[in-house]
Motif scaffolding. Structure first.
Motif, PDB file in Angstrom:
ATOM      1  N   GLU A   1       0.829  -1.206   0.000  1.00  0.00           N
ATOM      2  CA  GLU A   1       0.000   0.000   0.000  1.00  0.00           C
ATOM      3  C   GLU A   1       0.867   1.260   0.000  1.00  0.00           C
ATOM      4  OE1 GLU A   1      -3.316   0.538  -0.326  1.00  0.00           O
ATOM      5  OE2 GLU A   1      -3.355  -1.579  -0.870  1.00  0.00           O
ATOM      6  N   LYS A   2       2.010   1.214   0.673  1.00  0.00           N
ATOM      7  CA  LYS A   2       2.931   2.356   0.660  1.00  0.00           C
ATOM      8  C   LYS A   2       3.598   2.498  -0.710  1.00  0.00           C
ATOM      9  CE  LYS A   2       4.253   1.980   5.566  1.00  0.00           C
ATOM     10  NZ  LYS A   2       5.390   1.689   6.481  1.00  0.00           N
ATOM     11  N   GLN A   3       3.988   1.367  -1.261  1.00  0.00           N
ATOM     12  CA  GLN A   3       4.764   1.363  -2.499  1.00  0.00           C
ATOM     13  C   GLN A   3       3.943   1.807  -3.709  1.00  0.00           C
ATOM     14  OE1 GLN A   3       7.677  -1.937  -3.504  1.00  0.00           O
ATOM     15  NE2 GLN A   3       5.976  -2.508  -4.824  1.00  0.00           N
ATOM     16  N   LYS A   4       2.672   1.470  -3.730  1.00  0.00           N
ATOM     17  CA  LYS A   4       1.876   1.723  -4.945  1.00  0.00           C
ATOM     18  C   LYS A   4       1.658   3.211  -5.202  1.00  0.00           C
ATOM     19  CE  LYS A   4      -2.959   1.392  -3.340  1.00  0.00           C
ATOM     20  NZ  LYS A   4      -4.144   0.510  -3.304  1.00  0.00           N
ATOM     21  N   LEU A   5       1.878   4.045  -4.201  1.00  0.00           N
ATOM     22  CA  LEU A   5       1.761   5.489  -4.386  1.00  0.00           C
ATOM     23  C   LEU A   5       2.642   5.962  -5.542  1.00  0.00           C
ATOM     24  CD1 LEU A   5       1.042   8.414  -3.542  1.00  0.00           C
ATOM     25  CD2 LEU A   5       2.833   8.237  -1.787  1.00  0.00           C
ATOM     26  N   GLU A   6       3.801   5.329  -5.703  1.00  0.00           N
ATOM     27  CA  GLU A   6       4.759   5.731  -6.732  1.00  0.00           C
ATOM     28  C   GLU A   6       4.237   5.474  -8.144  1.00  0.00           C
ATOM     29  OE1 GLU A   6       8.326   3.576  -5.991  1.00  0.00           O
ATOM     30  OE2 GLU A   6       8.320   3.999  -3.825  1.00  0.00           O
TER      31      GLU A   6
ATOM     32  N   GLU B   1      -1.035  12.241  -9.394  1.00  0.00           N
ATOM     33  CA  GLU B   1      -1.634  12.913  -8.235  1.00  0.00           C
ATOM     34  C   GLU B   1      -3.157  12.858  -8.256  1.00  0.00           C
ATOM     35  OE1 GLU B   1      -1.598  17.375  -6.161  1.00  0.00           O
ATOM     36  OE2 GLU B   1      -0.084  16.815  -7.662  1.00  0.00           O
ATOM     37  N   GLU B   2      -3.758  13.051  -9.426  1.00  0.00           N
ATOM     38  CA  GLU B   2      -5.216  13.077  -9.522  1.00  0.00           C
ATOM     39  C   GLU B   2      -5.828  11.723  -9.189  1.00  0.00           C
ATOM     40  OE1 GLU B   2      -8.790  13.977 -12.793  1.00  0.00           O
ATOM     41  OE2 GLU B   2      -6.675  14.227 -13.330  1.00  0.00           O
ATOM     42  N   ASP B   3      -5.281  10.653  -9.778  1.00  0.00           N
ATOM     43  CA  ASP B   3      -5.830   9.310  -9.521  1.00  0.00           C
ATOM     44  C   ASP B   3      -5.649   8.918  -8.060  1.00  0.00           C
ATOM     45  OD1 ASP B   3      -6.618   9.054 -12.133  1.00  0.00           O
ATOM     46  OD2 ASP B   3      -4.855   7.915 -12.765  1.00  0.00           O
ATOM     47  N   TRP B   4      -4.512   9.308  -7.479  1.00  0.00           N
ATOM     48  CA  TRP B   4      -4.287   8.970  -6.074  1.00  0.00           C
ATOM     49  C   TRP B   4      -5.268   9.722  -5.170  1.00  0.00           C
ATOM     50  CZ3 TRP B   4      -1.939   5.133  -3.753  1.00  0.00           C
ATOM     51  CH2 TRP B   4      -1.727   5.212  -2.377  1.00  0.00           C
ATOM     52  N   ARG B   5      -5.525  10.976  -5.512  1.00  0.00           N
ATOM     53  CA  ARG B   5      -6.464  11.752  -4.723  1.00  0.00           C
ATOM     54  C   ARG B   5      -7.880  11.177  -4.832  1.00  0.00           C
ATOM     55  NH1 ARG B   5      -5.325  16.202  -6.767  1.00  0.00           N
ATOM     56  NH2 ARG B   5      -6.996  16.343  -8.307  1.00  0.00           N
ATOM     57  N   ASN B   6      -8.248  10.755  -6.041  1.00  0.00           N
ATOM     58  CA  ASN B   6      -9.592  10.194  -6.259  1.00  0.00           C
ATOM     59  C   ASN B   6      -9.723   8.776  -5.714  1.00  0.00           C
ATOM     60  OD1 ASN B   6     -10.416  12.515  -7.593  1.00  0.00           O
ATOM     61  ND2 ASN B   6      -9.847  11.721  -9.626  1.00  0.00           N
ATOM     62  N   GLN B   7      -8.569   8.067  -5.635  1.00  0.00           N
ATOM     63  CA  GLN B   7      -8.547   6.662  -5.223  1.00  0.00           C
ATOM     64  C   GLN B   7      -9.311   5.769  -6.197  1.00  0.00           C
ATOM     65  OE1 GLN B   7      -6.847   4.956  -2.394  1.00  0.00           O
ATOM     66  NE2 GLN B   7      -5.718   6.816  -2.942  1.00  0.00           N
TER      67      GLN B   7
ATOM     68  N   ALA C   1     -16.376   2.975 -16.023  1.00  0.00           N
ATOM     69  CA  ALA C   1     -16.716   3.375 -14.661  1.00  0.00           C
ATOM     70  C   ALA C   1     -15.450   3.657 -13.867  1.00  0.00           C
ATOM     71  CB  ALA C   1     -17.524   2.260 -13.991  1.00  0.00           C
ATOM     72  N   ALA C   2     -15.651   4.100 -12.626  1.00  0.00           N
ATOM     73  CA  ALA C   2     -14.526   4.336 -11.712  1.00  0.00           C
ATOM     74  C   ALA C   2     -14.080   2.998 -11.129  1.00  0.00           C
ATOM     75  CB  ALA C   2     -14.954   5.292 -10.602  1.00  0.00           C
ATOM     76  N   ILE C   3     -12.831   2.634 -11.398  1.00  0.00           N
ATOM     77  CA  ILE C   3     -12.282   1.358 -10.930  1.00  0.00           C
ATOM     78  C   ILE C   3     -11.304   1.635  -9.795  1.00  0.00           C
ATOM     79  CG2 ILE C   3     -11.084  -0.754 -11.603  1.00  0.00           C
ATOM     80  CD1 ILE C   3     -13.705  -0.287 -13.104  1.00  0.00           C
ATOM     81  N   PRO C   4     -11.418   0.919  -8.682  1.00  0.00           N
ATOM     82  CA  PRO C   4     -10.504   1.138  -7.550  1.00  0.00           C
ATOM     83  C   PRO C   4      -9.042   0.976  -7.951  1.00  0.00           C
ATOM     84  CG  PRO C   4     -12.338  -0.263  -6.902  1.00  0.00           C
ATOM     85  CD  PRO C   4     -12.422  -0.115  -8.388  1.00  0.00           C
ATOM     86  N   LEU C   5      -8.161   1.602  -7.177  1.00  0.00           N
ATOM     87  CA  LEU C   5      -6.727   1.451  -7.423  1.00  0.00           C
ATOM     88  C   LEU C   5      -6.313   0.000  -7.220  1.00  0.00           C
ATOM     89  CD1 LEU C   5      -5.240   4.577  -5.597  1.00  0.00           C
ATOM     90  CD2 LEU C   5      -6.195   4.397  -7.912  1.00  0.00           C
TER      91      LEU C   5
END
Length: 326
Positions: free
Chosen positions: A239-244, A248-254, A266-270
């Motif tokens: 979960e920490k590593q996938k941030l890389e 920024e937009e997709d991470w903020r939206n999750q 549709a909106a697909i989870p990370l």
């Protein structure tokens, strides 16, 4: 095609044996009669084998007074009484590690092989290194080219071995929503995410078997049931590593916009990580197919739970498991 050997006993060759009281003169005769003979075994009454290499023998008797000093005396005075002794069934790769970890003085001495507690033969360092090279070359053919981890043929062999073990835990690990990530960020980033996941798993399964089934699917096979701490650490680190791997937009939206399994945009989870664990803690498995069937059942439960999760066979009925979300 040249056969690949995996057990040290399969490459062992017969070796003459003498007793500790045998005179050095007799051993000298053995070496002279057979110039290719690298060593002899010195076997005590209790069956414990020792080793006398040609090089060691002639170092002793090649001194100024060595010949006269040793020729009429027992061979026990010049033998290596702490040779590397291994069992017929020991893996060649493990024996090679033991052999290379010896002192410089003993580094090139042969390896004594026993079977059922008795002398079976010996393996020269040359033969040992050639066998290791063959194993590495053969394994390279069956490694996943993207991650360098063992592929399906080796995985299948290890699964069959695990069924025979007293304790085992088989962990099926895969990335959720990876197709959407691949479609959104491209194959290059998708490959980098898979490689990063493989490297993460390597850090936590250093003492266990880790394989790459293909695509975003991995497998780890443990010889114990203490898998919970490792699973928890892997989930947290992922979960920490996938941030890389997200902008920024997709991470903020999750979420990432993409095509769902139903073909709907549709909106697909990370991307998250699922670990389905099958053990013989509460159930005995006789066939690999049974393990695969149980893993498939548990994976469906993992996939139905949001975030990075881990479920084990004994936990599923209790509706329990590990869950980590970003």
């Amino acid at each position: 095609m040249r056969k690949m050997y995996t057990k040290i006993g399969e490459i062992a060759e017969s070796i003459p044996s003498v007793t500790p009281d045998t005179k050095c003169g007799f051993v000298n005769g053995l070496f002279k009669q057979n110039p290719k003979l690298e060593g002899v075994a010195v076997v005590e009454g209790n069956g414990h084998p020792q080793l006398l290499m040609r090089s060691r023998f002639y170092q002793k008797i090649g001194t100024q007074y060595g010949y006269n000093l040793y020729m009429g005396r027992p061979v026990r005075l010049v033998v290596n009484n702490q040779p590397l002794v291994v069992d017929y069934e020991d893996p060649i790769t493990e024996v090679s590690i033991q052999a290379m970890n010896r002192s410089d003085e003993d580094l090139y001495e042969g390896v004594i092989v026993t079977k059922d507690g008795s002398l079976y033969g010996a393996v020269s360092i040359r033969s040992l290194l050639l066998a290791v090279a063959d194993i590495r070359a053969e394994m390279a053919i069956f490694m996943n080219p993207l991650t360098g981890l063992p592929g399906n043929r080796i995985i299948e062999d290890r699964l069959h071995q695990s069924v025979q073990q007293e304790f085992f835990s088989v962990l099926y690990i895969d990335l959720d929503h990876f197709k959407t990530y691949n479609d959104s960020y491209g194959f290059k980033m998708g490959d980098e995410l898979i490689q990063a996941t493989a490297n993460l798993l390597r850090r936590y399964f250093t003492d266990d078997f880790l394989g790459h089934i293909g695509g975003d699917d991995f497998i780890a096979i443990l010889s114990h049931h203490d898998f919970e701490p490792i699973c928890q650490q892997v989930l947290v680190e992922f979960e920490k590593q996938k941030l890389e791997f997200y902008n920024e937009e997709d991470w903020r939206n999750q979420y990432v916009m993409g095509e769902s399994r139903d073909g709907v945009y549709a909106a697909i989870p990370l991307t998250s990580l699922s670990i389905a664990v099958v053990t013989n803690r509460v159930r005995a498995y006789k066939h690999v197919d049974e393990i695969v069937e149980e893993a498939t059942r548990i994976k469906k439960i993992c996939k139905s739970t949001p975030g990075s999760v881990s479920y084990a066979d004994h936990e599923v009925s209790q509706d329990a498991g590990m869950q980590v979300q970003s």
